[in-house]
Design an enzyme around this catalytic site. Structure first.
Site, mmCIF file in Angstrom:
data_model
loop_
_atom_site.group_PDB
_atom_site.id
_atom_site.type_symbol
_atom_site.label_atom_id
_atom_site.label_comp_id
_atom_site.label_asym_id
_atom_site.label_seq_id
_atom_site.Cartn_x
_atom_site.Cartn_y
_atom_site.Cartn_z
ATOM 1 N N GLU A 25 86.956 55.883 113.671
ATOM 2 C CA GLU A 25 88.169 56.640 114.308
ATOM 3 C C GLU A 25 89.377 55.844 114.033
ATOM 4 O OE1 GLU A 25 88.297 59.773 115.435
ATOM 5 O OE2 GLU A 25 86.037 60.157 115.638
ATOM 6 N N HIS A 77 78.450 60.195 116.312
ATOM 7 C CA HIS A 77 79.580 60.770 115.990
ATOM 8 C C HIS A 77 80.584 59.978 114.956
ATOM 9 C CE1 HIS A 77 83.147 63.209 116.456
ATOM 10 N NE2 HIS A 77 83.890 62.502 116.681
ATOM 11 N N ARG A 97 98.057 68.925 114.970
ATOM 12 C CA ARG A 97 96.994 68.345 115.576
ATOM 13 C C ARG A 97 95.678 68.111 114.841
ATOM 14 N NH1 ARG A 97 95.343 68.051 121.905
ATOM 15 N NH2 ARG A 97 93.375 67.044 121.662
ATOM 16 N N ARG A 134 89.414 76.308 139.115
ATOM 17 C CA ARG A 134 90.601 76.307 138.201
ATOM 18 C C ARG A 134 91.425 75.321 138.054
ATOM 19 N NH1 ARG A 134 91.434 81.305 140.970
ATOM 20 N NH2 ARG A 134 90.197 82.907 140.036
ATOM 21 N N ASN A 170 91.379 65.824 112.878
ATOM 22 C CA ASN A 170 90.033 66.076 112.294
ATOM 23 C C ASN A 170 89.699 65.581 111.041
ATOM 24 O OD1 ASN A 170 88.985 67.434 114.969
ATOM 25 N ND2 ASN A 170 90.329 68.947 114.418
ATOM 26 N N LYS A 229 91.251 67.260 125.081
ATOM 27 C CA LYS A 229 90.009 68.211 124.670
ATOM 28 C C LYS A 229 88.815 67.769 125.635
ATOM 29 C CE LYS A 229 90.733 69.082 119.810
ATOM 30 N NZ LYS A 229 90.047 68.780 118.426
ATOM 31 N N LYS A 271 97.639 58.876 118.568
ATOM 32 C CA LYS A 271 97.151 59.891 119.250
ATOM 33 C C LYS A 271 98.143 60.837 120.034
ATOM 34 C CE LYS A 271 93.243 62.709 120.669
ATOM 35 N NZ LYS A 271 91.719 62.844 120.565
ATOM 36 N N GLU A 330 96.363 72.229 119.039
ATOM 37 C CA GLU A 330 95.571 72.538 117.930
ATOM 38 C C GLU A 330 96.071 73.362 116.852
ATOM 39 O OE1 GLU A 330 91.621 70.922 116.153
ATOM 40 O OE2 GLU A 330 91.500 71.845 118.163
ATOM 41 N N HIS A 356 86.114 64.884 110.275
ATOM 42 C CA HIS A 356 85.211 65.439 111.143
ATOM 43 C C HIS A 356 84.549 66.887 110.752
ATOM 44 C CE1 HIS A 356 87.389 62.642 113.671
ATOM 45 N NE2 HIS A 356 86.794 62.884 114.838
ATOM 46 N N HIS A 395 80.949 66.769 111.448
ATOM 47 C CA HIS A 395 80.214 67.691 112.548
ATOM 48 C C HIS A 395 79.031 68.366 111.596
ATOM 49 C CE1 HIS A 395 83.988 68.094 115.300
ATOM 50 N NE2 HIS A 395 83.113 67.001 115.458
#
Lengths: 372, 372
Positions: A193, A275, A251, A129, A255, A151, A237, A247, A258, A262
């Site tokens: 990016e 990517h 946040r 955990r 993206n 992330k 960032k 998010e 993206h 994606h």
């Protein structure tokens, strides 16, 4: 900020915080740094996760600095590439953690690019955990993006990053020197990016890049410019993540490019574009949509495209790409809310807005514009 | 607190909080409650995860209340039992989440005991990096322990709960009425955890139980006593978790009886004893060690054993049990720090202390004492 070393602190909810430390030739000091931030007090055990190429170049340096600092490290080498970011690779990390008897106070070091960072981060988030995680990004993409912000995750056979956790590292250790061995294609795709941060957050960075003649190879960047890029992207960032760790709306601006990116990656089976290349294409489309919707000026979209041109990133899609599949893919995107796809659209260089009013027609129209 | 309904609020770091709502015959009101706490605004999609027996008894009630509240629910039935708390079952939840197109604002409902709760909770924690989770515990063990506190996870082939996350539900919905279908063995083993709260936190609860003649079947408990048990246990756990969400020293006290208990479960391949039975044995051994170390009175240890006797939980280990394997297993326990096993030992009824000074000899000696 000196020209050769800088630290960005990511301050999170509560009193949690960690540093992104950027300094050339710093890889050999990692062991001492771990001791400095309090690791190794209870458990000396470290699991280094890397890929064959990176480990060949930098594995010994990392193993040596850890040994010199008194850590008991073993290494796990996983195959390189997005297609190995799977439950199967994850299981190998768990097995190594079990065999090396990692405890909660032990450390996993992710030595590699985004794939290694995401998988190792997710393993660190979920083994017992949660155990300590150190990100040592070795690609430009990981340095400016994936290693920062917590992330982590793996892919589901039917979608990228569908399984994951928000989990912050104890440290991000950036040695720009390791970029010397980065393949040119990887460098270019990371520049997508970098440009993204210019559009969504940092106009000064955008202008700095616009002053360069070429952005398609590392050798055209001075050490100072490279350092400034790493610093400003990390800072952008970190600022966004500090304000919105998990998010929410802010946040989401990370993206930019993206959403469609994606979908393009997925529909072309992650083979045609990497990517960053897909994100570059996504930014071109998002910019064009913003112009069509009257949110952004055509002149600034032209500036964005000009910058992408300097990186020599691809600017066209295969003529036979399955547009319907792209649209369908958008509907299963993690960012979907109430069945509506949410787009991040520029309103000015350095500023974006969120919109769920982008029509399928508008997406299709702008996809068609960049068919080869 | 009324005799028939009560709410315990778990207040976490920041302003995060959620309720544990306890009320007989409340299962049929779950849908309305979900709406009340703000779910269903963005996404109506719900995935109910359950096991065959529980779903047969209560599946329709839950499906109906959700439908009446306007949710779009599907159900996934997974095989019952600890041996199915695996990466394979987890994958089935992910696949159902993908097929039902769950979004971040969608909901997973864990309708079942600890195994369903842990797995579904972990799936909710990791699908799209976290979606809403509702725990509807149907076993006494889940009601007083596993559904509260945010521990989620699955087993590794070589160890229980080695893979997991801390992830809090949006609501824990407890309907004591569903315990009517709980097998007696399950009831008894949960009583071990109930007694645990008496020892570690709540002397009043301990005394209340001590006044009962029999604790081995649900029918010997009045509705009032059952309600009081559920409320006091939930309150005890909520207080501990609120003060220490991620297993610092305080939360560790919840593991009283679990250190040796886990090892006993593991060495007997999870076949001979269920979790609560193993915890009961672990408490007897921990209590005896505390007495041997001069930390606890023999009289109070006798009171603990007397209470365990009233539940008819097993009090002996098989004569041929592999003691060396138990000792070895303790060394890989998640709670190990710096190679030392940390024991939770009683100092008085309602109070425990942490100790890493328990010798292997002392453990072996007290294991031998309870060999059949």
């Amino acid at each position: 900020m000196s020209a050769t070393s800088a630290t960005v602190t990511v301050a999170l909810e509560g009193d949690r915080r960690y540093d992104i430390a950027i300094a050339a030739h710093s890889l050999q000091n990692l062991g001492a740094k771990l001791t400095e931030i309090g690791l190794g007090k209870k458990s000396k055990k470290v699991l280094i996760v890397s890929n064959p190429v990176i480990y060949k170049h930098y594995g010994e340096t990392v193993a040596t600095t850890l040994k010199n600092a008194g850590f008991d490290a073993i290494s796990l080498i996983l195959p390189a590439g997005e297609r190995f970011k799977t439950a199967n690779s994850l299981q190998k990390i768990y097995d190594a953690a079990l065999n090396h008897r990692l405890e909660r106070s032990s450390v996993i070091i992710a030595l590699g690019g985004g794939v290694i960072g995401d998988m190792s981060g997710y393993a660190a988030a979920t083994w017992l955990r949660g155990i300590n995680l150190i990100q040592v990004p070795t690609s430009l993409l990981a340095m400016v993006d994936s290693a920062i912000g917590g992330k982590t995750g793996i892919n589901h056979p039917q979608g990228k990053n569908l399984i994951g956790a928000f989990y912050q590292p104890s440290l991000v250790w950036v040695d720009p020197q390791v970029l010397q061995t980065l393949p040119t294609r990887e460098f270019r795709s990371a520049m997508a990016e970098v440009i993204k941060y210019g559009i969504i957050w940092d106009r000064e960075l955008f202008d700095l890049l616009a002053q360069c003649d070429r952005l398609d190879q590392l050798r055209y960047l001075s050490d100072d410019l490279l350092h400034t890029i790493l610093y400003r992207c990390a800072k952008a960032k970190a600022e966004v993540v500090a304000k919105d760790e998990k998010e929410g709306d802010l946040r989401a601006i990370l993206n930019y490019g993206h959403t469609v990116g994606h979908a393009i990656e997925s529909v072309t089976n992650y083979r045609l574009f990497n990517h960053g290349e897909a994100v570059g294409l996504g930014m071109i489309i998002a910019g064009a949509i913003a112009v069509d919707m009257g949110l952004w000026s055509a002149a600034e979209q032209a500036q964005q495209v000009a910058l992408i041109t300097k990186t020599r990133l691809p600017q066209t899609l295969p003529a036979d790409i399955d547009q319907a599949a792209i649209i369908d893919c958008l509907a299963t995107d993690k960012k979907v809310e109430a069945g509506k796809v949410r787009f991040i659209l520029p309103t000015a260089i350095g500023q974006v807005t969120l919109s769920d009013r982008v029509t399928t027609e508008l997406i299709n129209q702008n996809l068609r514009k960049i068919l080869a």
